[in-house]
Design an enzyme around this catalytic site. Sequence first.
Site, short mmCIF file in Angstrom:
data_model
loop_
_atom_site.label_atom_id
_atom_site.label_comp_id
_atom_site.label_asym_id
_atom_site.label_seq_id
_atom_site.Cartn_x
_atom_site.Cartn_y
_atom_site.Cartn_z
N ASP A 43 -9.49 1.09 12.26
CA ASP A 43 -8.90 1.70 11.08
C ASP A 43 -9.59 3.04 10.83
OD1 ASP A 43 -8.04 2.45 8.54
OD2 ASP A 43 -8.00 0.39 7.81
N GLY A 67 0.82 -1.20 0.00
CA GLY A 67 0.00 0.00 0.00
C GLY A 67 0.85 1.25 0.00
N GLY A 68 0.22 2.38 0.33
CA GLY A 68 0.94 3.65 0.35
C GLY A 68 0.13 4.80 -0.23
N ALA A 69 -1.20 4.70 -0.11
CA ALA A 69 -2.09 5.79 -0.55
C ALA A 69 -1.90 6.15 -2.02
CB ALA A 69 -1.91 7.03 0.33
N GLN A 91 -2.49 -4.91 0.37
CA GLN A 91 -2.79 -4.09 1.55
C GLN A 91 -3.09 -2.67 1.12
OE1 GLN A 91 -0.88 -1.49 3.25
NE2 GLN A 91 -2.25 -1.41 5.02
N SER A 92 -4.19 -2.12 1.58
CA SER A 92 -4.57 -0.74 1.34
C SER A 92 -4.63 -0.44 -0.16
CB SER A 92 -3.60 0.20 2.08
OG SER A 92 -4.08 1.52 2.09
N ALA A 93 -3.83 0.51 -0.64
CA ALA A 93 -3.86 0.86 -2.06
C ALA A 93 -3.49 -0.33 -2.93
CB ALA A 93 -2.90 2.02 -2.33
#
Length: 405
Positions: free
Chosen positions: A309, A133-135, A204-206
């Site tokens: 979250d 991830g990492g936005a 994960q995430s992005a």
Amino acid sequence: MNSMQSGPPARKSRSGGASPKIKNKKSSFTFIEIPDVPFPLKYHIVLMFSMACRLVKFLLRGSPTWIWKLLQMMTYIIVLFPAFIRFAWFYISCDRVSLCYKTTKHTSRHYLDVYGSKVDTKSGKAVLVYLTGGAWIIGYKMWGAFLAKALSPFGFLIIIPDYRNFPQATAKEMMQDVDLAIQWTRDNCEEYGGDPNRIVIIGQSAGAHLGLTLLLKRVQEEMKGTLEEYQWKANDLKGFISTSAPYNLVSLKDHFHSMGLDKNILKAIFTPSLETYSPTHILESLKSEYGDKINKLFPPTCVIHGTKDKTIPHEGCLEFASKLESLNISVTTKFYDGWTHTDPILEGPIDGNHRYHKDIFNQVMTWTKTENKIDHGIFFDDTAPIYDRYCAHFLVMLGRFVNPF
């Protein structure tokens, strides 16, 4: 010690390349030998400076919330610096090979890390592709090293690709990179002991968002009959694990804006519209057009989310899982009580809590039908020294307090 190589090389892209040497007829891609292209310090400095300038232009046109978030992130790094030092040492000294997965016009972001290629197994290894991830802005393949350290000793081949971030790329181009990395994995993992028929994608995430969106669009292409024969299919995968992912970009737009991811940045990343890259909207479109016919094309899925979250509220996870279930798609839902957005990948492992890695281990063992090592006395023992905490517990608690995510 890790090394950076060019091969086994990626398959030839449709954009062309050097004269290819064909070694495999599984797809219309062809193997080509890629020279080891160095990216000197000057390249990285120029690239980072130019991208930073472009990003700042977007930030200055939007809400100043990002300034506070940046200060929080810097504080977070300082607090957990002892752990990050140990983490960095593992990354540069472990069993890791760095390879280029794009044949033409590749950048320093078109590399992936392969872990576990030196671990002996009697048969082809189950392959875990981890999308960090990492936005969509600060993602990097190094963020997956905790997972690689935890799971590679069990005989899994773990592949962690980089992909271009914004403003170097839009969501469409990020997904193209992920697509190429998965294709490279399917076509080349055997060279490192992997089994191309036992691949699991973890995001994960992005990274989870990009992987899931790509899977849904791949199903869409297959239903429309536009998928090329050589391209990997969604049901080629043994499973997909989505962690802390944003499922409904439209409903999250205002929330992201309040968290410092400005609306003008979201608009630039997800052009032409948020709906185009929103997993919830794509799934609803597939359901409307094809009904539950898509369930045979979609891999078994596990969705994981922390109940605290604040970056992406966990309610969206439950809603998306319900939509998958309504289409008779196999889905497992796991909520981690009290965990935040980054607990599974950072604070948890740093503090010696490997619940996330243990759940992945058990899920992958089930999906890939690996030889049942549990019956042979081998199981995920999170009390082993390798899973000890990386720094004092109070630093982890302080890190959670200042964490901007």
